[in-house]
Motif scaffolding. Structure first.
Motif, PDB file in Angstrom:
ATOM      1  N   GLY A 133      -0.888   9.361  -3.428  1.00 34.13           N
ATOM      2  CA  GLY A 133      -2.254   9.619  -3.884  1.00 34.13           C
ATOM      3  C   GLY A 133      -2.734  11.008  -3.518  1.00 34.13           C
ATOM      4  O   GLY A 133      -2.339  11.587  -2.494  1.00 34.13           O
ATOM      5  N   ALA A 134      -3.626  11.568  -4.326  1.00 36.16           N
ATOM      6  CA  ALA A 134      -4.095  12.944  -4.139  1.00 36.16           C
ATOM      7  C   ALA A 134      -4.939  13.082  -2.878  1.00 36.16           C
ATOM      8  O   ALA A 134      -5.705  12.189  -2.511  1.00 36.16           O
ATOM      9  CB  ALA A 134      -4.912  13.375  -5.350  1.00 36.16           C
ATOM     10  N   LEU A 181       0.848  -1.191   0.000  1.00 38.61           N
ATOM     11  CA  LEU A 181       0.000   0.000   0.000  1.00 38.61           C
ATOM     12  C   LEU A 181       0.880   1.235   0.000  1.00 38.61           C
ATOM     13  O   LEU A 181       1.973   1.241   0.585  1.00 38.61           O
ATOM     14  CB  LEU A 181      -0.889   0.031   1.245  1.00 38.61           C
ATOM     15  N   ASP A 182       0.385   2.304  -0.625  1.00 42.34           N
ATOM     16  CA  ASP A 182       1.131   3.562  -0.668  1.00 42.34           C
ATOM     17  C   ASP A 182       0.185   4.707  -0.324  1.00 42.34           C
ATOM     18  O   ASP A 182      -0.725   5.017  -1.099  1.00 42.34           O
ATOM     19  CB  ASP A 182       1.727   3.762  -2.057  1.00 42.34           C
ATOM     20  N   GLY A 206      -3.544  -0.493  -8.577  1.00 40.94           N
ATOM     21  CA  GLY A 206      -4.735   0.348  -8.612  1.00 40.94           C
ATOM     22  C   GLY A 206      -4.777   1.295  -7.440  1.00 40.94           C
ATOM     23  O   GLY A 206      -3.749   1.627  -6.838  1.00 40.94           O
ATOM     24  N   SER A 207      -5.973   1.738  -7.094  1.00 43.84           N
ATOM     25  CA  SER A 207      -6.129   2.706  -6.006  1.00 43.84           C
ATOM     26  C   SER A 207      -7.498   2.579  -5.360  1.00 43.84           C
ATOM     27  O   SER A 207      -8.433   2.028  -5.948  1.00 43.84           O
ATOM     28  CB  SER A 207      -5.926   4.131  -6.520  1.00 43.84           C
ATOM     29  N   ILE A 208      -7.579   3.079  -4.152  1.00 39.27           N
ATOM     30  CA  ILE A 208      -8.835   3.168  -3.396  1.00 39.27           C
ATOM     31  C   ILE A 208      -9.046   4.633  -3.050  1.00 39.27           C
ATOM     32  O   ILE A 208      -8.109   5.328  -2.641  1.00 39.27           O
ATOM     33  CB  ILE A 208      -8.760   2.365  -2.085  1.00 39.27           C
ATOM     34  N   SER A 209     -10.259   5.125  -3.197  1.00 39.23           N
ATOM     35  CA  SER A 209     -10.579   6.507  -2.833  1.00 39.23           C
ATOM     36  C   SER A 209     -11.335   6.515  -1.512  1.00 39.23           C
ATOM     37  O   SER A 209     -12.426   5.948  -1.406  1.00 39.23           O
ATOM     38  CB  SER A 209     -11.407   7.177  -3.928  1.00 39.23           C
ATOM     39  N   LYS A 260      -9.098  11.134  -0.114  1.00 38.84           N
ATOM     40  CA  LYS A 260      -7.699  10.734  -0.137  1.00 38.84           C
ATOM     41  C   LYS A 260      -7.579   9.468  -0.967  1.00 38.84           C
ATOM     42  O   LYS A 260      -8.304   8.487  -0.736  1.00 38.84           O
ATOM     43  CB  LYS A 260      -7.184  10.486   1.275  1.00 38.84           C
ATOM     44  N   VAL A 261      -6.651   9.459  -1.937  1.00 39.91           N
ATOM     45  CA  VAL A 261      -6.417   8.303  -2.796  1.00 39.91           C
ATOM     46  C   VAL A 261      -5.279   7.467  -2.211  1.00 39.91           C
ATOM     47  O   VAL A 261      -4.184   7.994  -1.958  1.00 39.91           O
ATOM     48  CB  VAL A 261      -6.087   8.731  -4.230  1.00 39.91           C
ATOM     49  N   ILE A 262      -5.542   6.182  -1.975  1.00 44.91           N
ATOM     50  CA  ILE A 262      -4.536   5.230  -1.508  1.00 44.91           C
ATOM     51  C   ILE A 262      -4.186   4.318  -2.681  1.00 44.91           C
ATOM     52  O   ILE A 262      -5.054   3.646  -3.235  1.00 44.91           O
ATOM     53  CB  ILE A 262      -5.065   4.390  -0.329  1.00 44.91           C
TER      54      ILE A 262
END
Length: 464
Positions: free
Chosen positions: A106-107, A101-102, A160-163, A122-124
């Motif tokens: 993310g924005a 995870l990062d 990918g990402s999670i918002s 917040k984007v992870i």
């Protein structure tokens, strides 16, 4: 013959159960050995499916623990365990890095302000995920509390990402921290919460003696506490854009109305010896009821006009006042009100000095039903000294000395407000036996008035 057949069949099955099985070899090295002893150049082809959830147990129920398959979506081998389908069996091997995870790249969007409903996102980001499933996310902030980061349940695959949605009312200014845990990996991020900054307030001070209302220089607490950047500056305890202070003297009637209208007044502070006539009572009542500004009224000088003003604003007729000598100090109640438990401190149950330590106005009878009592004559709840309307911007204090004080005056029977040289409120020794918290009461009252006025004042309204 039948008995011989049965015997042969039993021998055959016992042989299978109690021996090893070899496929491509006559010498199995385990319960099942799939091999070619000479070439060993063929592999095992597993059942392949795009989703392990599609696999079934032909005997019914869950897939048997130990079932193995090739996940064509994730391009890896997976095994069914007591906890469900595993991640890819090779998700940590070889030169390819494992799932991570990062939270750093993310924005982050949104504005977060203390004491104000705030929201943002917040984007992870994640990499090399192999089907890590997670439930609905709800993360409460630490450090600055009051915010929550949320996201619906889902599954991570590949990169990918999670918002996350962030919402709530921050408890204070500072840094709110969040820790995200998914699939055994975690990362943290933070958001900066700013102090709520209120617009510049227009304050009208009315008094015959300038040290009892914010109209003189910063020698006296009534003005110094307002103009102190440590208290009400943009980075102060209660951030604001400051005050425009108008000196009203003892204006009555039309002159008072013009001062309010022409200066777009948000807050009126009335100090010692100002006695409003009937025309002024009507104007002040209109200011509170319709313009919805804040009136802080302190008086101990006139028995008739003070109850008239209180009854007009509070919608009653039975309030009467009495002047009692010898109180020296009074006690704040324990109600959880912003004047008693505000940004400048929790002073519930504390003592406040009575100016000149001898006389104040107390409610004799007919206390309005729609007010909260904030202070009583010490040890006597039957004689309220201070109260605040429950829905309008109106505070009454029966001792004008609650506005008086200076940083250098150490007398313990006059000017009960204590403050330091920068104008920050502090306690003051009082009546030789106790401590006055009047400075904190006044600062909390100003903070409440600013918040009320910004929310409720109609800046376009003109008093007729």
């Amino acid at each position: 013959m039948k008995r011989k057949n049965y015997l042969l069949m039993m021998i055959f099955f016992v042989n299978i159960v109690f021996s090893q099985v070899g496929m491509g070899t006559a010498n199995p090295r385990g319960a099942l050995d799939i091999n070619k002893e000479t070439t060993n150049n063929m592999g095992l082809v597993l059942p392949t499916n795009a989703d392990p959830k599609n696999l079934i147990n032909p005997m019914g129920g869950n897939v048997a623990i130990g079932t193995i398959m090739y996940d064509s979506t994730l391009s890896c081998v997976r095994v069914f365990k007591s906890t469900g389908w595993s991640n890819c069996l090779c998700d940590q091997c070889g030169p390819t890095p494992g799932y991570s995870l990062d939270c750093s790249s993310g924005a982050l969007t949104g504005t977060f302000t203390a004491g104000t409903a705030s929201n943002g996102t917040k984007v992870i980001k994640y990499t090399n995920a192999t089907g890590q499933a997670y439930g609905a996310i709800s993360i409460a902030s630490t450090g600055v509390t009051g915010l929550t980061a949320t996201a619906p349940a889902g599954t991570l695959n590949g990169n990918g990402s999670i918002s996350l949605s962030i919402s709530g009312t921050p408890s204070a200014s500072g840094v709110a921290n969040f820790t995200v845990n998914i699939g055994g990996q975690s990362c943290t991020f933070s958001v900066t919460v700013g102090g709520q900054t209120f617009r510049k307030m227009n304050v009208l001070g009315i008094t015959a003696e300038p040290w009892y209302a914010p109209v003189d220089n910063n020698t006296y607490a009534s003005r110094a506490i307002l103009t102190s950047s440590q208290n009400f500056g943009q980075n102060g305890t209660f951030p604001t854009n400051g005050f425009n202070i108008v000196a009203g003297g003892v204006s009555q009637g039309v002159a008072l109305k013009n001062l309010i209208n022409n200066n777009n007044i948000d807050i009126i502070i009335i100090g010692y010896s100002y006695v409003p006539n009937d025309a002024s009572i009507a104007i002040l009542n209109d200011f509170v009821q319709n313009k919805k500004g804040v009136l802080m009224y302190s008086e101990e000088y006139n028995y008739t006009q003070t109850p008239k003003l209180i009854n007009a604003i509070c919608g009653g007729s039975g309030t009467t006042m009495t002047r009692i000598a010898g109180s020296k100090y009074d006690q704040l109640t324990n109600v959880n009100d912003p004047l008693l438990n505000g940004p400048f401190g929790d002073i519930r149950g504390k003592l406040i000095g009575s100016d000149y330590a001898d006389t104040s106005f107390y409610t004799k009878s007919g206390l309005p039903s729609n007010v909260t009592v904030l202070a009583n004559r010490f040890n006597d709840a039957s004689t309220p000294l201070m109260f605040k309307h429950n829905s309008l911007g109106f505070v009454y204090m029966g001792d004008s000395g609650w506005l008086g004080g200076s940083a250098t005056d150490v007398r313990t029977q006059i000017f009960p407000i204590g403050m330091n040289a920068a104008g920050a409120p502090q306690t003051k020794p009082w009546a030789d036996t106790t401590t006055s918290y009047m400075g904190f009461l006044y600062a909390n009252a100003i903070a409440w008035a600013v918040q009320y006025a910004q929310t409720n004042t109609s800046t376009n309204y003109i008093i007729p």
